[in-house]
Design an enzyme around this catalytic site. Structure first.
Site, short mmCIF file in Angstrom:
data_model
loop_
_atom_site.label_atom_id
_atom_site.label_comp_id
_atom_site.label_asym_id
_atom_site.label_seq_id
_atom_site.Cartn_x
_atom_site.Cartn_y
_atom_site.Cartn_z
N SER A 191 77.49 4.70 30.78
CA SER A 191 78.89 5.20 30.67
C SER A 191 79.69 4.24 29.30
CB SER A 191 79.59 5.02 31.79
OG SER A 191 80.72 5.55 31.72
N ASP B 54 78.46 15.73 34.41
CA ASP B 54 78.24 14.86 35.52
C ASP B 54 79.10 14.60 36.34
OD1 ASP B 54 79.69 12.87 34.20
OD2 ASP B 54 77.75 11.76 33.61
N HIS C 196 77.92 11.05 37.78
CA HIS C 196 77.86 10.03 37.00
C HIS C 196 77.53 8.58 37.29
CE1 HIS C 196 79.52 8.20 33.17
NE2 HIS C 196 80.09 7.47 33.82
#
Length: 465
Positions: free
Chosen positions: A237, A400, A427
């Site tokens: 991320s 996601d 995610h």
């Protein structure tokens, strides 16, 4: 920033015990029960947890001594992203928002302490402690007056294995599963398995961000010295953005010596549409005990939230926000900041907007993993309550659940990148996914080898390059 971490433990917790989902970005804090839909439970642990891993045999930093012999293990280092590592604070504040908010305190865990998020009255104290403020003299963000912060265990993994260790059943686990899998292969936390936690509120352009960049470089150099091998950099991320920026700033010769490869998991390279709501209205991700406006100023103060705004180069010039008076596209952030009343927004965005150098490639063998098949917010329509009320309608696209697909697939622009697409994985679950962990384990045996030509892996099928 209240970044959401999907802390779902539904498959292992005793029957009837509620499942905590704790916010860990500037986005939110969440508690969900067994009745919550699965896609909601895992959905929003967001950008906050960008992450970089470097596992290093025999290596350590100030807190972890170089006392082990060189081994055959490929070094790995883990660097958590926004909201993805614990943050500690010490207080000696001249004032506080309420009489019940402490003004003086010795070192304590500021992030994550879930009890601070259960009542809005407590969250107001927390938000005042963790917020940043604009310094007119330096032209930069800094801690609020009387607040000192630090990130614990640099070089180790305890700061992001679990974010709130007081929660039962490892409910706040983040990288715990991947760490356990690597330890089963012989890695030792603090020795061959290292981490570089950091203050997730800042961008690399800040003084704090630049210090982290220097510390990460030193950690990789120590990893090489201790193991005799370059390290594998694994990011999740927001950490993908930080690692990309870091790698772009190093010479080819230095990278060849110290970085064997870069694993990117769920990187929001082109930003996330949800950041628009975070900055405009505040976001509590549906947690009734926390009012979005209570945390909006805190969320606005994070440089990281500005770095993750939708990039015009990825999202184009189509409007993403519609209000009764006008629309806003990614090319109109100056107007957007002015109209939501965020007086320093344009200044902060101006400092971070070019940090990724037009998505120039990282310059090392790269393995990019991202997920699709989850409803992901993409555009918003507000009513007369704009910007203090939440959007009346939300449009969705693919992704996601947090990172829009067009943002995650920016890594496809880099020549030679091996791309793996996971379907239906949320995610925050990417780094917990069995296929992802297996892929990391496989890379450890052959990191640095050029990716296969012509085919990129996808669960269940192949994608032509």
């Amino acid at each position: 920033r209240t970044c959401c971490l999907a802390l779902e433990q539904a498959s292992t917790r005793p029957p009837g015990l509620g499942c905590w989902v704790v916010a860990i970005s500037a986005h939110d804090y969440t508690t969900l029960t067994d009745a919550a839909p699965a896609n909601m439970r895992a959905r929003r642990a967001c950008l906050c947890f960008g992450l970089v891993v470097v596992l290093v045999p025999g290596l350590t930093t100030d807190n972890h001594k170089l006392n082990a012999p060189r081994s055959a293990l490929m070094p790995i280092v883990i660097v958590p992203g926004t909201g993805g590592s614990q943050l500690e604070a010490r207080l000696d504040k001249p004032s506080s928002p309420h009489w019940w908010c402490a003004r003086q305190a010795d070192w304590f865990r500021l992030w994550l302490d879930t009890k601070e998020l259960l009542l809005d009255a407590l969250t107001q104290c927390w938000a005042d402690n963790i917020r940043l403020m604009w310094n007119e003299t330096t032209g930069a963000m800094q801690n609020a007056p009387g607040v000192e912060t630090r990130t614990p265990d640099f070089g180790g993994v305890s700061a992001f294995s679990e974010l709130d260790p007081s929660l039962p059943l490892h409910a706040s686990s983040y990288f715990r599963d991947l760490i356990a899998a690597l330890e089963a292969r012989g890695y030792v936390a603090g020795s061959s398995l290292l981490g570089a936690p950091y203050d997730f509120r800042y961008a690399p352009s800040s003084k704090v961000g630049r210090r982290f960049t220097a510390d990460l470089r030193a950690l990789l150099e120590r990893a090489r010295e201790a193991s005799g091998r370059p390290a594998l950099l694994l990011a999740h991320s927001y950490g993908c953005l930080l690692s990309l920026h870091f790698l772009q700033g190093q010479s080819a010769a230095w990278k060849a010596k110290h970085v064997a490869g870069f694993v990117s998991a769920g990187g929001p390279y082109g930003g996330s549409a949800h950041e628009l709501v975070v900055l405009a209205s505040g976001s509590n991700e549906g947690v009734a005990t926390v009012h979005p406006l209570t945390i909006r100023h805190e969320q606005r103060s994070y440089e990281s939230n500005h770095l993750m705004l939708p990039s015009p180069a990825v999202f184009g010039a189509a409007p993403l926000v519609t209000t009764p008076e006008r629309t806003y596209a990614p090319t109109q952030y100056a107007d957007f900041f002015a109209d939501i009343g965020w007086r320093h927004g344009a200044q902060v965005y101006g400092q971070v907007r070019s940090l990724l150098r037009g998505f120039a490639p990282p310059g090392v063998p790269t393995h990019c993993v991202y997920a699709v098949g989850q409803r992901t917010e993409r555009n918003y329509t507000y009513g007369r309550g704009w910007p203090d009320a939440q959007p009346e309608r939300v449009g969705h696209g693919d992704g996601d659940g947090t990172v829009n697909v067009e943002s995650a697939e920016v890594c496809r622009r880099w020549p030679g990148t091996n791309v793996t697409v996971l379907r239906g994985v949320a995610h925050m679950d990417i780094v917990k996914d069995g296929d992802f962990i297996a892929a990391v384990e496989a890379l450890l045996a052959d990191v640095g080898a050029p990716p296969a030509e012509g085919v990129r892996a996808e669960r269940g099928s192949e994608i032509a390059v």
